[in-house]
Design a protein around this motif. Structure first.
Motif: not given
Length: 527
Positions: A323-351
């Motif tokens: 996911t890191m390369p994909i996130a790097g590309m999206l960071a320049d195109r999509v506001p992080v407020g729309r992507t980071v919370p979804f990534a945090l949901v994955l972390i919380a679910a795994g945790f």
């Protein structure tokens, strides 16, 4: 210094790639060292007869040293030259590695790790400065992709390499392996890095450093002394905590006065940087602190070898690599407020899975959870760093990246200290076994004996105790890990609060308007 025009090709030519090879080699050494040591924590406990909280200082001291030299590296590079300083950092890291292998006590090992961290802390920021100057600021995205290689390989290869070395040789080799790599990197740097001319530099805030670094060290030392002391009333706990807190508070009040402070807290007037930095800080405390406990669970509760524990940690790194390369590309195109919370949901679910661990939890479930956490981690770190820096003016990016870098290292130090204190305190609550004492004279607890037997089954001949007692001790020890993971899980959930304030609309980047400025932006490193 080379400044590329905006219209220049985005491709990295051979000259830049040659320089990138030096930087990647240094980054691999530095990042691998963190992940290699993570699987050695239980081995250090056994070898040096020390508590988990004490041994965790091999990580805490290293990250504090990183935080100390990060702000120093920019000033020193201007004063002494980036090539010369980068080679000094390589030499310091390599010498520190060799000394770590000679340590006879845990105190010596912690001291040598601090020396190693002083070198390692300069490798990434100096390396990025060298690469940015060679390629120009408009190719930062491609530079970060190159530097992402060791960041991706470290979490996968580090635990496996460390486990293999400990199992087939000894713990000393997790440090000795850096000696030939360091020697090659030094020769490579001497031949490949272009000469640079040191320029007059701004003054360095030595007074600020004398307040912040000892303040953090003293405060964390007091925190880590709590399990052995047993109470906040003990002088070894409250006195260093009080002095350390006073020094940190004094630093914060002082830092607004100098023209060039150690940490430019005035940058927190930028809302995007503040929100991203706070989100990253809370996340790092939870994730880096608990990250040390994952291999310890496999080693101490499940009785696995260090190599197996390293292999079981690999899914996390594989997830991040995806996911890191994909996130790097999206960071320049999509506001992080729309992507980071979804990534945090994955972390919380795994945790959450790790808050439910017992001595028999399915490996499929644990490895799957680590993979999901890795997916989330790869989509969290880089976008938040991009958000922190993209709205700063070019002349502020170096100071902004320094600020975020140091907060990251401080967060890692706090996380390692706090999680190790909680785990040690929980394990100390286990029932002592009547009539059984350790060689030091201390009573042996059910959990302590169970963990020791998992790692050294032959101990059952020395301590003929019923299997039910061992099972009860393992249950208690696993519950202690689960309790500690609950604390980390709560901190992950707390990360959602500042993350909800991350920008949800595309923000204008001042960097694009200032590509011709003489001071190139310095990206942020992940350690």
């Amino acid at each position: 210094m080379i400044n590329q025009p905006a219209a220049a090709s985005d491709k990295l030519d051979a000259a830049v790639l040659k320089v990138a090879g030096v930087v990647v080699l240094g980054a691999i050494m530095s990042i691998l060292d963190v992940t290699v040591v993570s699987v050695a924590i239980p081995t250090f406990q056994s070898e040096f007869d020390a508590s988990y909280a004490r041994v965790a200082w091999t990580m805490t001291g290293y990250t504090l040293a990183l935080a100390t030299v990060i702000p120093l590296s920019g000033w020193a590079a201007d004063r002494f030259g980036t090539k010369r300083l980068y080679m000094i950092a390589l030499a310091l890291f390599t010498i520190g590695s060799g000394l770590c292998a000679t340590a006879d006590t845990i105190t010596e090992l912690i001291g040598y790790r601090v020396l190693q961290g002083l070198g390692g802390g300069m490798l990434m920021p100096l390396g990025m400065t060298i690469m940015t100057r060679a390629a120009g600021p408009h190719r930062i995205g491609r530079l970060m992709a190159v530097l992402g290689i060791p960041m991706l390989l470290g979490p996968i290869g580090g635990p496996i390499l460390g486990g293999w070395l400990i199992d087939t040789a000894s713990w000393h080799w997790i440090f000795l392996i850096n000696l030939p790599i360091g020697a090659i990197a030094l020769v490579y740097a001497l031949l490949a890095l272009p000469k640079d001319n040191p320029e007059p530099s701004e003054s360095f805030d030595f007074l600020g450093m004398l307040m912040l670094s000892p303040g953090l060290a003293l405060f964390l030392y007091g925190v880590s002394s709590l399990p052995e002391a047993g109470t906040f009333a003990d002088t070894e706990v409250w006195l260093p905590m009080l002095i350390g807190a006073a020094l940190v508070v004094a630093f914060v009040a002082y830092s607004f006065k100098p023209r060039h402070p150690l940490l430019d807290l005035r940058l927190f007037a930028n809302r995007n940087l503040t929100i991203a930095a706070v989100t990253l800080f809370v996340f790092i405390i939870a994730f880096m602190g608990a990250g040390l406990l994952f291999p310890s669970y496999f080693l101490q509760i499940r009785g696995e070898s260090t190599l197996t524990a390293g292999l079981l940690m690999a899914p996390q790194g594989i997830g991040a690599m995806m996911t890191m390369p994909i996130a790097g590309m999206l960071a320049d195109r999509v506001p992080v407020g729309r992507t980071v919370p979804f990534a945090l949901v994955l972390i919380a679910a795994g945790f959450f899975t790790f808050t439910q661990v017992d001595p028999h939890t399915s490996y499929w479930l644990l490895c799957g959870s680590l993979f999901v956490m890795g997916l989330g981690m790869g989509g969290t770190m880089m976008p938040m760093m991009t958000s922190a820096l993209r709205t700063l003016h070019a002349q502020d990016v170096a100071r902004g990246s320094t600020l975020v870098n140091i907060l990251q290292q401080i967060g890692g130090s706090i996380g390692a200290a706090v999680m190790s204190v909680i785990l040690t305190n929980e394990l100390n609550g286990s029932q002592p076994i009547p009539g059984v004492t350790a060689p030091s004279g201390e009573p042996v607890t059910e959990a302590g004996l169970a963990i020791a037997v998992q790692q050294q089954p032959a101990l059952t001949q020395q301590f003929p105790v019923p299997p039910s007692l061992i099972e009860r001790g393992l249950d208690f020890a696993a519950s202690s890990f689960a309790t500690t993971f609950w604390v980390a899980f709560a901190l992950v959930l707390a990360t959602f609060i500042p993350a909800a304030l991350l920008p949800r609309r595309r923000q204008p980047s001042h960097l694009a308007d200032n590509q011709q400025e003489q001071q190139p932006p310095t990206p942020v490193a992940i350690h």
